[in-house]
Structures are given as structure tokens and as C-alpha cells.
Write a protein that holds these residues in place. Structure first.
Motif, mmCIF file in Angstrom:
data_model
loop_
_atom_site.group_PDB
_atom_site.id
_atom_site.type_symbol
_atom_site.label_atom_id
_atom_site.label_comp_id
_atom_site.label_asym_id
_atom_site.label_seq_id
_atom_site.Cartn_x
_atom_site.Cartn_y
_atom_site.Cartn_z
ATOM 1 N N ASN A 402 19.871 -6.741 -6.517
ATOM 2 C CA ASN A 402 21.284 -6.564 -6.176
ATOM 3 C C ASN A 402 22.127 -7.781 -6.529
ATOM 4 O O ASN A 402 23.339 -7.771 -6.320
ATOM 5 C CB ASN A 402 21.424 -6.267 -4.668
ATOM 6 C CG ASN A 402 20.768 -4.958 -4.289
ATOM 7 O OD1 ASN A 402 20.901 -3.958 -4.993
ATOM 8 N ND2 ASN A 402 20.043 -4.959 -3.174
ATOM 9 N N THR A 403 21.488 -8.834 -7.047
ATOM 10 C CA THR A 403 22.254 -10.015 -7.430
ATOM 11 C C THR A 403 22.859 -9.826 -8.811
ATOM 12 O O THR A 403 22.678 -8.797 -9.460
ATOM 13 C CB THR A 403 21.350 -11.264 -7.425
ATOM 14 O OG1 THR A 403 20.284 -11.058 -8.371
ATOM 15 C CG2 THR A 403 20.769 -11.504 -6.042
ATOM 16 N N ILE A 404 23.545 -10.863 -9.290
ATOM 17 C CA ILE A 404 24.220 -10.792 -10.582
ATOM 18 C C ILE A 404 23.215 -10.537 -11.697
ATOM 19 O O ILE A 404 22.119 -11.097 -11.701
ATOM 20 C CB ILE A 404 25.003 -12.102 -10.845
ATOM 21 C CG1 ILE A 404 25.792 -12.003 -12.162
ATOM 22 C CG2 ILE A 404 24.068 -13.296 -10.859
ATOM 23 C CD1 ILE A 404 26.717 -13.181 -12.379
ATOM 24 N N ARG A 405 23.578 -9.669 -12.607
ATOM 25 C CA ARG A 405 22.703 -9.364 -13.743
ATOM 26 C C ARG A 405 22.509 -10.614 -14.600
ATOM 27 O O ARG A 405 23.445 -11.369 -14.844
ATOM 28 C CB ARG A 405 23.326 -8.242 -14.575
ATOM 29 C CG ARG A 405 22.500 -7.843 -15.801
ATOM 30 C CD ARG A 405 23.150 -6.661 -16.512
ATOM 31 N NE ARG A 405 22.471 -6.350 -17.761
ATOM 32 C CZ ARG A 405 21.358 -5.623 -17.857
ATOM 33 N NH1 ARG A 405 20.818 -5.123 -16.761
ATOM 34 N NH2 ARG A 405 20.794 -5.384 -19.031
ATOM 35 N N ASN A 406 21.295 -10.852 -15.036
ATOM 36 C CA ASN A 406 20.917 -12.008 -15.851
ATOM 37 C C ASN A 406 21.016 -13.329 -15.091
ATOM 38 O O ASN A 406 21.081 -14.399 -15.695
ATOM 39 C CB ASN A 406 21.751 -12.096 -17.132
ATOM 40 C CG ASN A 406 21.550 -10.897 -18.035
ATOM 41 O OD1 ASN A 406 20.419 -10.465 -18.261
ATOM 42 N ND2 ASN A 406 22.640 -10.348 -18.555
ATOM 43 N N GLY A 407 21.035 -13.243 -13.754
ATOM 44 C CA GLY A 407 21.071 -14.446 -12.943
ATOM 45 C C GLY A 407 19.685 -14.988 -12.655
ATOM 46 O O GLY A 407 18.689 -14.533 -13.231
ATOM 47 N N PRO A 408 19.566 -15.987 -11.760
ATOM 48 C CA PRO A 408 18.258 -16.583 -11.446
ATOM 49 C C PRO A 408 17.299 -15.541 -10.863
ATOM 50 O O PRO A 408 17.704 -14.646 -10.125
ATOM 51 C CB PRO A 408 18.609 -17.655 -10.402
ATOM 52 C CG PRO A 408 20.072 -17.929 -10.590
ATOM 53 C CD PRO A 408 20.669 -16.636 -11.029
ATOM 54 N N ARG A 409 16.008 -15.686 -11.186
ATOM 55 C CA ARG A 409 15.008 -14.752 -10.675
ATOM 56 C C ARG A 409 13.622 -15.379 -10.755
ATOM 57 O O ARG A 409 13.323 -16.106 -11.699
ATOM 58 C CB ARG A 409 15.031 -13.429 -11.428
ATOM 59 C CG ARG A 409 15.107 -13.566 -12.950
ATOM 60 C CD ARG A 409 15.836 -12.356 -13.534
ATOM 61 N NE ARG A 409 15.911 -12.347 -14.979
ATOM 62 C CZ ARG A 409 16.889 -12.898 -15.695
ATOM 63 N NH1 ARG A 409 17.868 -13.558 -15.078
ATOM 64 N NH2 ARG A 409 16.908 -12.797 -17.011
ATOM 65 N N PRO A 410 12.788 -15.093 -9.771
ATOM 66 C CA PRO A 410 11.430 -15.656 -9.785
ATOM 67 C C PRO A 410 10.569 -15.055 -10.885
ATOM 68 O O PRO A 410 9.647 -15.705 -11.370
ATOM 69 C CB PRO A 410 10.895 -15.317 -8.391
ATOM 70 C CG PRO A 410 11.705 -14.138 -7.955
ATOM 71 C CD PRO A 410 13.057 -14.331 -8.543
ATOM 72 N N ILE A 411 10.858 -13.814 -11.250
ATOM 73 C CA ILE A 411 10.100 -13.188 -12.330
ATOM 74 C C ILE A 411 10.933 -12.090 -12.969
ATOM 75 O O ILE A 411 11.686 -11.383 -12.292
ATOM 76 C CB ILE A 411 8.758 -12.607 -11.820
ATOM 77 C CG1 ILE A 411 7.857 -12.202 -12.985
ATOM 78 C CG2 ILE A 411 8.998 -11.438 -10.880
ATOM 79 C CD1 ILE A 411 7.383 -13.345 -13.833
ATOM 80 N N ASP A 412 10.829 -11.994 -14.269
ATOM 81 C CA ASP A 412 11.508 -10.947 -15.029
ATOM 82 C C ASP A 412 10.530 -10.481 -16.108
ATOM 83 O O ASP A 412 10.047 -11.295 -16.902
ATOM 84 C CB ASP A 412 12.794 -11.492 -15.664
ATOM 85 C CG ASP A 412 13.569 -10.416 -16.424
ATOM 86 O OD1 ASP A 412 13.326 -9.225 -16.164
ATOM 87 O OD2 ASP A 412 14.391 -10.772 -17.283
ATOM 88 N N ILE A 413 10.220 -9.205 -16.123
ATOM 89 C CA ILE A 413 9.267 -8.657 -17.087
ATOM 90 C C ILE A 413 9.948 -7.512 -17.838
ATOM 91 O O ILE A 413 10.475 -6.589 -17.209
ATOM 92 C CB ILE A 413 7.990 -8.137 -16.399
ATOM 93 C CG1 ILE A 413 7.373 -9.217 -15.508
ATOM 94 C CG2 ILE A 413 6.973 -7.677 -17.442
ATOM 95 C CD1 ILE A 413 6.197 -8.733 -14.681
#
Length: 772
Positions: A402-413
Motif C-alpha cells: 500500500n506504500t508508494i509504487r517503486n518506493g523502499p521495500r525489503p524484497i521485490d521479485i
């Protein structure tokens, strides 16, 4: 099929199909795939048709109703071929076969499609297929059911008159100047029995453009004495690099004979041929150290405690490439944990990983840098099932959708490629829609899939990266790349391009060749470790058993007693520098990492102990794999590298095998550091050859070690003593300095030395010269 609305159709179909009606070189124009410059433009297409039928009735009676109306056949094919675009020659050929069978009532037909402008250096490329009415359902023939492109064992993809320039021949003038050779290729796409795809998948066959690029790249950079070796290499490249099942290669040398048009050879090879040849030549010489229970350390046999990782199960038939990224928390640990979670259950196996890249954020720039990687998996999950598993992993690891798209994230696959299909719905697009514009995706993907072709863009991954870098250079000339190849080391991300790392040697042995007995107590060793760090070492390499020539091997228990207490004491005192354990024994490495070591330095590259790769995979730490033959007793009797004395070539081949075994065991590529093993099973001249030719291992695109960071350990070695006539190993610092400078110039990422304080300044200057 007759002029009178094919009234005699059924009668003709019932007759034996021994006769042929031929249409030769029917020319049409259409957009079919891309042209030689990979533009989507209208192109000339040459169509050849063979209709299998019986002409007996027309031949016996000379009545028009039993004859073939060539005009109707040609107009039907011409109109169909030009009315719409086709994604490939295969799709056009299959479509023509269906329309001729359905509208012209042909019982069987062979369709050959030539694209004269398909390739820059070939006369044409195309496909030839044979189809019967029985190959299609009624729905596929009348257009009510989508018809995927399928192939059978009689179909071929061909490349006609491909012209290459290379060194080939045995005469002196042939070794001096390149000459023109002409290749004709026939590829058999149906040998594996291509499975039917779902209607919303588009299957992709062997792309002649990819095959030609790959063959051209390898052949024009090579040199051959015989045409037999030439064509065998072409076949091998097509099968091993382009995943072709079977290929016929015909090669001609127009300049071979003065009074003949050409001379050449033709061969047909398949996967089984090269697999059997490899099996016949395969030898394994591997010493095995015992793994036993050792009193005092609570050690049980590792074979019973380490995870088993056998071959990839056959049911995991889909090949998928994923992109991974993280910029919150311990990014390296996040990527490792994500890979472990992917493998939970029995439906996904991670079979390869890329190097790690620290990259600036894209799109949303006000956030920490990312750590990016790519991996190759085998799975039996369909795309949407795989996507669900990925989303579950991301949610479990704390990603907030639900956060900003392409923002910080612990994991993105992200799913980049799935087999060679195209797929699109509201939640998933394959291939990934933006991968070609993202350097942080293409760089790691290129590590493991550089020769894989994008199903829609008609280019290798390496070519997509090259194109993107050219665009970036045009937009911002002279700008430095903000993407850095990195590796995790003791909770930090280390950039390989920042500096040459210094590994300080700490021997806790009584018999090492230059400092034996100096640091044989834990207290003395701990003090020495701190002194090495104060002098400028980045990593401390602790060894408990000497590997000098003719040294005696000690027990595993004794080696652990020498090493583990030193590591424990250092960590207890708050020593935060990275520690490496110098051992070829899995049980020693296991206990050392458990005590607080951060890197495994194996002089045997995993050959001496079959459990070592599993220990490396278990701990997910950086590992150094060194080239060596035999053991300390036998290595200096194994310096014969053949008539050419190609020690560098042998190092590359041997370490490449060790790397592949490590990866197969679950070791991540980003954790692997090869070491050419200067002084180990190499005489003085061979050690110099290694340093002299080090760029061939580290920087050549054709090297099996290309891209890997390299460790070199020339410190105080015998070849330096021979050159300087210095028998005292402790007085070889200046010679070591010269060897370390050569190592930096050759692309080494780590140098392993005794005299850290002296070498520190040497490395600073060498870095300033060579690591620009």
C-alpha cells in the motif's frame, strides 16, 4: 482440388499421394518479424509450395475438372500472406499450410518460406514445414480455435549462405590472413516434441537470428586448422549455447582450391552426440578426506547433517528468470532468504544466481540504494501460480503493497522471462514490460542469461544491455556508471570496484614455510590479527594446517584446535574485521563459520572434501575456490600442462568446473571468488605465466572466469625466491610487491599477503594506476 470448386476433392484425397504439384519462388511482401536491421518493415518473402496429391485422373483423361488451378492456389496463398502481419516465418508457414488445406482442400503440403533480407551476412533465412490435414483440428482449420505453432521431426529452420571471415587452414598464408567461409545451416526444431501451449501463450522456436549471432561471435574470434573442427565447433555452439536439439552444418571454403568453386564438409550432430563425447572424456580425480566425530567439539559426521541437493527433478520443466531487489534492512540477507523461501516445497529449484549489484534507486530517487540480483529457476508452476508464490514471499518478508509504487521495500521479485512465452493479463506481463530500460535488471540477468533471447525484441540479453549503455552514453557522455558489482562480507556490502582488498595471512601452524610457530597460541594469533588490521588488512585469513610443498597433513581435530579458539577469542574481544578460514576440510570450515568466520578459503576448490560445497551453501558466505592439483605431497610433481604448457587455459577450465559444482550445490554466484593458485602445482615459470596472463582469466569475454572477482596469493612464494635469489622467505617483501602490482594490473580483486604494512602502499599506488 479442381477448377470447378474442387468437385473431385474426395476422389483425389482417396488416391495415393505420390505426385507433387509445385509452385516455385512465389514473391510476396509483408511485415514478418523484423528485417536484417531489426526494424518492423515490409519485406520481400519467397514462398515455395509442394502439394502432395494424385494427378492420375487428370493425366489419364486430360479433363479440366481433375486438374489443379495454379492461379487459384497462388492467389489464395498470396492474398493470405499479405493481408496481415506475422510474428515469424514459422507462423506464416503454418498459416499458409492451414489455408491451403482448408480452402484449397490439399491433403498434404510442404511450405518453404525464405526471407532474403533476414540477416546482414546471409543470403536468406527461413523455415520449411510439412503438414497434413490430420495435423489440425477442424476448429484450427476453420479459424474458430487458436492454433499455436507446432513442430514435428520433418520441419527445419535454415540459414542459407552465411558468410563469415576467420583464420582456417594449415598453410602459413592461411594462418596469417582471414578468409571467407560460407555456412549453410539446417536446424530441427521438432526433435524434442514441442508441447502444445495454452491459447494465450505464444511459443517461440529456435530463432535463426540468435543462432547466427552466437555462432558468428565465437567463430570469428577463433582459429581453426581443419574444416572438420570448424563445423564441429559450429554444431557444438548451436547445441550447447543456443539449445538446439539437432543441426546439420555445411561449410565451404571458396578459396580452398584454385580450379574448383569450393571445398568443404557437411555434418549432422545432436545433443546425444556431444553428451556421449563429454561422458567419454570425463574424468574425476578427487581425494576425499575423512569426516569423523571429533571429541571436545561436539562434531557429528557432516554427511548426516547437511541438506541433500540432488539433480533437478524432471517435472520442474519450466525455465524462469527472476529479478530480485532490496533496499531495506540487511539487503543481502533479504535476497538470500527470498531464494530459500522460493525453494520451500518441491515445486521450485534455484539453479543459478547472478552477481550482486549495488544500484541507485530509479523512478523514486529519495530512498536508499538497492541491492539487485537475478536468478534462474526450474519450476512446474504456471505463471500465475508462480506469481502468487512470489507475492506471498514478499508479504511474509514485510513488503507493504500500500506504500508508494517503486518506493523502499525489503524484497521485490519480478518475473522477467518464463520459457520463451509471451503472456499478458491484468496482473502479469511476460516478458517483463520494462526490463530493456533497466540497467539494474539487465546487468545481473546478463551474468546468467547473456545468450538468451528476448521473445519479443529479437535480441540477446547482452545485446539489450549493450544498446541501453549506448543510449545512456549518448544522453550523458563520459558519465560514470552508478552501478557497482558487490558482495556481502560481515554484514556489509563491499564494492569490488572500490579498491583491491588485502587479505592478511595468519598461520597458527608450527610448520608454515615463512612464519611457522610464530602464532601457534590463541593469544599470539589474536594479537597478530589485530596488528594486521592496524597495518591495513581488510580480511584476516586464518589457517591451521600448512599447505606448503611436502608438508604433513594433520588431523581434523588438530586443525580445529588451532583455528576455532583463535576465532572465538577474537570475536569475544569485539574484533569486527572479516575473518577467513583457510581449509579444504568441510568440518573445519563448518566449525570456523559457526565460531564467527565470514569466508571460506579452500585451496582445493572443493575437490578434497565432497561435503565442502554443501557447507558453503549452508552458510551462504563468500568462498574462495583455488586451482591446485594433488595435495601438499604430490602437487609439485603435477606441473605438466601438456605440450603447449597452457597453464592458464587449464586453470580456467578446471575452476569453471568447480564453480559449476558449487552453484549446483546451492552456492550463490555472488559469493564465489576464484584463485589461480600461484605456486600450487606450478613451477616458477608457470607462476609467472599466470601473473603475466591474468587478464585472460579475469577480463577476457571468452574466459570461463570472466566477471568473477579474483584472489591472487603470490606472497613470499618460491618463484620470487628463485628470481631474487633470496632463500629466506621473510625477506621477499619487495618481490612480493612486484607480484602484487602485476596482480592488480591483471584484475585481481584481493591479494593475499604476509607483509601487509609494506604491501598496503603498493596496492594504493597500483590501484591508482590500474583501477581507474
Amino acid at each position: 482440388m479442381s477448377a470447378a470448386e474442387h468437385t473431385k476433392e474426395d476422389t483425389i484425397v482417396d488416391l495415393p499421394l505420390t505426385d507433387k504439384i509445385c509452385i516455385r519462388d512465389l514473391s510476396v511482401r509483408n511485415i514478418i518479424g523484423v528485417d536484417a536491421w531489426e526494424r518492423s518493415k515490409r519485406q520481400p518473402i519467397i514462398i515455395n509450395l509442394v502439394v502432395y496429391t494424385s494427378v492420375s485422373q487428370a493425366g489419364d483423361t486430360d479433363h479440366l475438372p481433375y486438374s489443379i488451378h495454379y492461379g487459384i492456389l497462388c492467389k489464395t496463398v498470396e492474398a493470405h500472406s499479405e493481408k496481415s502481419e506475422f510474428r515469424s516465418v514459422e507462423a506464416l508457414a503454418d498459416s499458409i499450410a492451414r489455408v491451403v488445406i482448408s480452402k484449397c482442400h490439399a491433403p498434404k503440403i510442404t511450405v518453404r518460406i525464405d526471407k532474403p533480407r533476414a540477416l546482414l551476412h546471409a543470403a536468406s533465412a527461413g523455415v520449411e514445414i510439412t503438414r497434413s490435414r490430420s495435423d489440425y483440428t477442424e476448429g484450427e482449420l476453420n479459424g474458430t480455435v487458436p492454433c499455436p505453432v507446432r513442430f514435428n521431426q520433418h520441419d527445419i529452420i535454415f540459414v542459407k549462405d552465411l558468410k563469415l571471415s576467420c583464420i582456417i587452414g594449415v598453410n602459413p598464408w592461411e594462418r596469417e590472413e582471414e578468409q571467407l567461409v560460407v555456412l549453410n545451416l539446417q536446424i530441427y526444431p521438432g526433435m524434442d516434441g514441442t508441447p502444445d501451449r495454452k491459447a494465450d501463450y505464444v511459443s517461440n522456436t529456435h530463432n535463426y537470428r540468435t543462432i547466427v549471432r552466437t555462432i558468428t561471435k565465437y567463430i570469428e574470434a577463433s582459429s581453426y586448422k581443419t574444416v572438420e573442427a570448424f563445423v564441429t565447433s559450429v554444431a557444438r555452439i548451436a547445441i550447447e549455447k543456443c539449445h538446439v536439439s539437432k543441426i546439420t552444418v555445411k561449410m565451404e571454403k571458396p578459396s580452398a582450391i584454385v580450379f574448383a568453386g569450393s571445398a568443404g564438409v557437411e555434418i549432422t550432430r545432436d545433443r546425444a552426440f556431444f553428451a556421449s563425447a563429454a561422458a567419454a572424456n570425463k574424468t574425476h580425480t578427487r581425494g576425499v578426506s575423512s569426516i569423523s566425530t571429533i571429541p571436545g567439539f561436539g562434531i557429528t559426521p557432516l554427511a548426516s547433517t547437511l541438506p541433500k541437493r540432488g539433480p533437478v527433478p524432471d517435472q520442474l520443466s519450466h525455465e524462469v528468470y527472476l529479478a530480485l531487489g532490496s533496499n531495506l534492512g540487511d539487503s543481502a540477507a533479504n535476497l538470500t532468504n527470498a531464494l530459500k523461501m522460493l525453494e520451500q516445497g518441491d515445486r521450485v529449484r534455484v539453479v543459478d544466481t547472478s552477481f550482486l549489484y549495488e544500484t541507485p534507486p530509479m523512478y523514486v530517487t529519495d530512498q536508499p540504494p538497492f541491492l539487485n540480483a537475478a536468478c534462474k529457476i526450474k519450476t512446474d508452476l504456471e505463471p500465475l501460480e508462480l506469481l502468487k508464490k512470489i507475492k506471498d514471499i514478499e508479504a511474509e518478508m514485510g513488503r507493504d503493497f500500500n506504500t508508494i509504487r517503486n518506493g523502499p521495500r525489503p524484497i521485490d521479485i519480478d518475473i522477467l522471462l518464463y520459457d520463451s512465452i509471451e503472456y499478458k493479463d491484468d496482473v502479469l506481463t511476460i516478458p517483463h514490460i520494462a526490463m530493456q530500460e533497466r540497467e539494474f535488471v539487465l546487468r545481473p540477468l546478463c551474468d546468467i542469461a547473456k545468450d538468451v533471447e528476448h521473445p519479443k525484441l529479437y535480441r540477446h540479453i547482452s545485446q539489450l544491455l549493450s544498446q541501453l549503455l549506448l543510449k545512456q552514453e549518448e544522453a550523458s557522455p563520459g558519465s560514470d556508471s552508478n552501478i557497482h558489482k558487490s558482495f556481502p562480507l560481515r554484514h556489509k556490502i563491499v564494492r569490488w570496484d572500490a579498491k583491491t582488498l588485502i587479505m592478511g595471512i595468519l598461520n597458527t601452524t608450527p610448520d608454515s614455510f615463512s612464519d611457522g610457530g610464530d602464532y601457534s597460541t590463541a593469544e599470539a594469533a589474536a594479537l597478530r590479527a589485530q596488528k594486521l588490521i592496524d597495518d591495513g588488512a581488510d580480511i584476516i585469513d586464518i589457517g591451521g594446517m600448512s599447505t606448503r610443498p611436502n608438508s604433513e597433513e594433520i588431523s581434523e581435530e588438530e586443525e580445529i584446535r588451532r583455528v576455532v579458539p583463535v576465532i572465538q577469542l577474537l570475536r569475544a574481544r569485539g574484533f569486527e574485521a572479516p575473518i577467513s578460514v583457510d581449509t579444504f576440510r568441510a568440518v573445519v570450515a563448518d566449525k570456523a563459520i559457526e565460531a564467527g568466520a565470514d569466508l571460506i578459503n579452500d585451496v582445493s576448490a572443493g575437490k578434497r572434501d565432497p561435503a565442502m560445497y554443501s557447507v558453503m551453501a549452508k552458510w551462504n558466505v563468500p568462498v574462495c575456490l583455488m586451482h591446485m592439483r594433488g595435495d601438499s605431497k604430490t602437487m609439485m610433481s603435477q606441473t605438466d600442462y601438456g605440450a603447449k604448457n597452457d597453464v592458464v587455459g587449464e586453470i580456467g577450465r578446471d575452476l569453471s568446473k568447480s564453480i559449476q559444482r558449487a552453484i549446483a550445490a546451492g552456492v550463490h554466484r555472488w559469493n564465489i571468488i576464484p584463485d589461480p593458485g600461484v605456486g600450487f602445482s606450478k613451477d616458477s615459470e608457470q607462476s609467472l605465466q599466470v601473473l603475466r596472463r591474468l587478464p585472460e582469466l579475469t577480463q577476457s569475454e571468452t574466459s570461463p572466469l570472466a566477471g568473477y572477482p579474483c584472489l591472487v596469493g603470490p606472497s613470499r612464494k618460491a618463484f620470487i625466491g628463485h628470481l631474487t635469489q633470496q632463500p629466506d622467505a621473510t625477506k621477499r617483501a619487495w618481490g612480493t610487491a612486484a607480484a602484487c602490482t602485476a596482480s592488480v594490473a591483471g584484475g585481481a580483486g584481493i591479494v593475499r599477503v604476509h607483509d601487509v604494512k609494506e604491501i598496503r602502499d603498493v596496492i594504493k599506488v597500483a590501484d591508482a594506476i590500474w583501477r581507474v
